[in-house]
Write a protein that holds these residues in place. Structure first.
Motif, PDB file in Angstrom:
ATOM      1  N   GLU A  70      -2.716   4.996   1.759  1.00 16.32           N
ATOM      2  CA  GLU A  70      -2.754   4.116   3.024  1.00 16.32           C
ATOM      3  C   GLU A  70      -1.224   4.438   3.438  1.00 16.32           C
ATOM      4  O   GLU A  70      -0.210   3.612   3.556  1.00 16.32           O
ATOM      5  CB  GLU A  70      -2.642   2.542   2.530  1.00 16.32           C
ATOM      6  CG  GLU A  70      -4.303   2.538   2.465  1.00 16.32           C
ATOM      7  CD  GLU A  70      -4.231   0.781   2.516  1.00 16.32           C
ATOM      8  OE1 GLU A  70      -5.007   0.073   3.532  1.00 16.32           O
ATOM      9  OE2 GLU A  70      -4.175   0.100   1.482  1.00 16.32           O
ATOM     10  N   TYR A  72       1.050   5.821   7.076  1.00 12.95           N
ATOM     11  CA  TYR A  72       0.702   5.901   8.241  1.00 12.95           C
ATOM     12  C   TYR A  72       1.963   6.281   8.899  1.00 12.95           C
ATOM     13  O   TYR A  72       3.043   5.962   8.928  1.00 12.95           O
ATOM     14  CB  TYR A  72       0.296   4.433   8.919  1.00 12.95           C
ATOM     15  CG  TYR A  72      -0.963   4.024   8.183  1.00 12.95           C
ATOM     16  CD1 TYR A  72      -2.427   4.258   8.765  1.00 12.95           C
ATOM     17  CD2 TYR A  72      -0.847   3.158   7.135  1.00 12.95           C
ATOM     18  CE1 TYR A  72      -3.412   4.000   8.208  1.00 12.95           C
ATOM     19  CE2 TYR A  72      -2.000   2.716   6.593  1.00 12.95           C
ATOM     20  CZ  TYR A  72      -3.371   3.367   7.059  1.00 12.95           C
ATOM     21  OH  TYR A  72      -4.278   2.561   6.321  1.00 12.95           O
ATOM     22  N   GLU A  73       1.829   7.223  10.369  1.00 15.22           N
ATOM     23  CA  GLU A  73       2.716   7.525  11.128  1.00 15.22           C
ATOM     24  C   GLU A  73       3.143   6.079  12.144  1.00 15.22           C
ATOM     25  O   GLU A  73       2.166   5.062  12.106  1.00 15.22           O
ATOM     26  CB  GLU A  73       2.517   8.410  12.125  1.00 15.22           C
ATOM     27  CG  GLU A  73       2.228   9.755  11.581  1.00 15.22           C
ATOM     28  CD  GLU A  73       1.861  10.837  12.415  1.00 15.22           C
ATOM     29  OE1 GLU A  73       1.487  10.575  13.581  1.00 15.22           O
ATOM     30  OE2 GLU A  73       1.503  12.218  11.899  1.00 15.22           O
ATOM     31  N   TRP A  78       2.201   0.144  15.560  1.00 12.97           N
ATOM     32  CA  TRP A  78       3.203  -0.093  14.590  1.00 12.97           C
ATOM     33  C   TRP A  78       4.595  -0.332  15.222  1.00 12.97           C
ATOM     34  O   TRP A  78       5.367  -1.310  14.680  1.00 12.97           O
ATOM     35  CB  TRP A  78       3.466   1.074  13.544  1.00 12.97           C
ATOM     36  CG  TRP A  78       2.312   1.172  12.650  1.00 12.97           C
ATOM     37  CD1 TRP A  78       1.253   1.910  12.513  1.00 12.97           C
ATOM     38  CD2 TRP A  78       1.988  -0.024  11.489  1.00 12.97           C
ATOM     39  NE1 TRP A  78       0.505   1.445  11.173  1.00 12.97           N
ATOM     40  CE2 TRP A  78       0.969   0.333  10.689  1.00 12.97           C
ATOM     41  CE3 TRP A  78       2.750  -1.064  11.270  1.00 12.97           C
ATOM     42  CZ2 TRP A  78       0.564  -0.270   9.564  1.00 12.97           C
ATOM     43  CZ3 TRP A  78       2.207  -1.928  10.149  1.00 12.97           C
ATOM     44  CH2 TRP A  78       1.338  -1.449   9.397  1.00 12.97           C
TER      45      TRP A  78
END
Length: 351
Positions: A70, A72-73, A78
């Protein structure tokens, strides 16, 4: 993509119990990386290797998130979450206690996954368990920086931890409210705080109480505690008595019942519980978290720096090797406790 254009990926995770201010760390790390990238691109004297941009990767749910990939970029969603999160408690990337990370094979899998994602360094916000995990990862070749984030303030290598101030103010507010109703009914009130095996929350909140009991020396046995409360009630003729205790010392519901039977005075027990973890971070926690987040990225940018733990010592941020931080002796709170007890006419000697 050539090696000189390849981004240097830094991951961040939050682990263990959540603490107000964790989101401010994430925001500070993200914004610092953006600022460093801009400065590098504008600096014509840097080599292509030195201009390699940094990229932040978000790991959800602590060390467990590494194993579950899990990672993420920071996309537009975000970015929006990071922007709005600085005024709220908890952690937008989630947290978890992951006992399996104590196993060597689990850590080796985590290292392999970090390599798979091209992650060169890891920032972890949490407590002693989080830092123990970082130490083991650093031994496998991962460059790590630990940031103390726990409401318990039990990280010896830092004078104060992120989240402590917010939780302390929450406790003080609860004490004030309980004192008001206790005065109205001439009650004895027992209040239990968090802190695990550290009494800092109770000690610093106890200035508005009549008695404090913590895991630190001196530890007051239950029968001694009841005798002290009896003395406060009979000799000082207090309208109400508020006793503050750290969790795991007593069964406060049973203690309240025993006090009521012994003194024939209405006694109530209040376990503050999870309310101490939540809430908007205080101004101090926002500032501390922001400065520690900035400092963490700066540490990772320095050539040759080994893995480290960040701490606030004497109002100055510092970094020390993880193993040194983990092996520091626990602070002695005897003087603070004895002085607070003395305010209520209680003179307690070191055993």
């Amino acid at each position: 993509m050539s090696e000189t254009n390849k981004k240097r990926k830094i991951a961040i995770l939050t682990s263990g119990g959540d603490a107000p201010g964790m989101n401010n760390v994430i925001s500070a790390v993200y914004k610092t990386i953006k600022a460093i990238n801009s400065e590098k691109q504008a600096n014509k004297s840097l080599s292509p290797e030195e201009k390699r941009p940094l990229e932040l990767m978000l790991v959800k749910n602590g060390y467990k998130g590494i194993l579950e990939k899990e990672i993420y970029e920071v996309d537009d969603r975000w970015k929006e979450l990071i922007t709005i999160s600085t005024k709220i408690g908890g952690t937008i990337i989630g947290t978890a206690r992951f006992k399996s990370f104590e196993e060597e094979e689990t850590r080796k899998k985590a290292k392999k996954i970090l390599d798979e994602f091209g992650i060169e360094a890891l920032i972890a916000v949490g407590g002693n368990g989080t830092f123990a995990g970082l130490q083991k990862l650093s031994e496998l070749g991962v460059k790590c920086v630990g940031i103390p984030g726990t409401i318990d303030n039990d990280i010896v290598s830092s004078d104060v931890t992120i989240g402590f101030d917010t939780a302390l103010n929450t406790i003080v507010d609860a004490i004030d409210r309980i004192r008001e109703t206790s005065d109205s009914h001439s009650r004895i009130s027992i209040i239990e705080t968090m802190g695990r095996h550290c009494g800092d929350l109770a000690i610093q909140a106890a200035v508005n109480c009549d008695l404090v009991a913590t895991p630190d020396n001196p530890k007051i046995q239950e029968h001694e505690l009841i005798n002290i409360i009896k003395d406060l009630h009979t000799k000082q003729n207090l309208r109400s008595i508020v006793v503050l205790t750290t969790e795991h010392l007593y069964d406060v519901k049973k203690l309240a019942k025993n006090i009521e039977q012994e003194l024939k005075v209405e006694t109530r027990a209040t376990v503050l519980g999870q309310v101490q973890r939540g809430g908007s971070p205080s101004a101090f926690d926002r500032y501390l978290a922001t400065m520690m987040g900035i400092f963490a990225v700066e540490q990772l940018e320095k050539k040759g720096n080994s893995s480290s733990i960040i701490g606030l010592n004497g109002n100055k941020l510092s970094a020390m090797p993880i193993q040194v931080a983990l092996s520091m002796p626990k602070a002695d709170h005897f003087n603070a406790i004895s002085k607070i007890l003395r305010l209520s006419g209680i003179f307690y000697k070191r055993k």
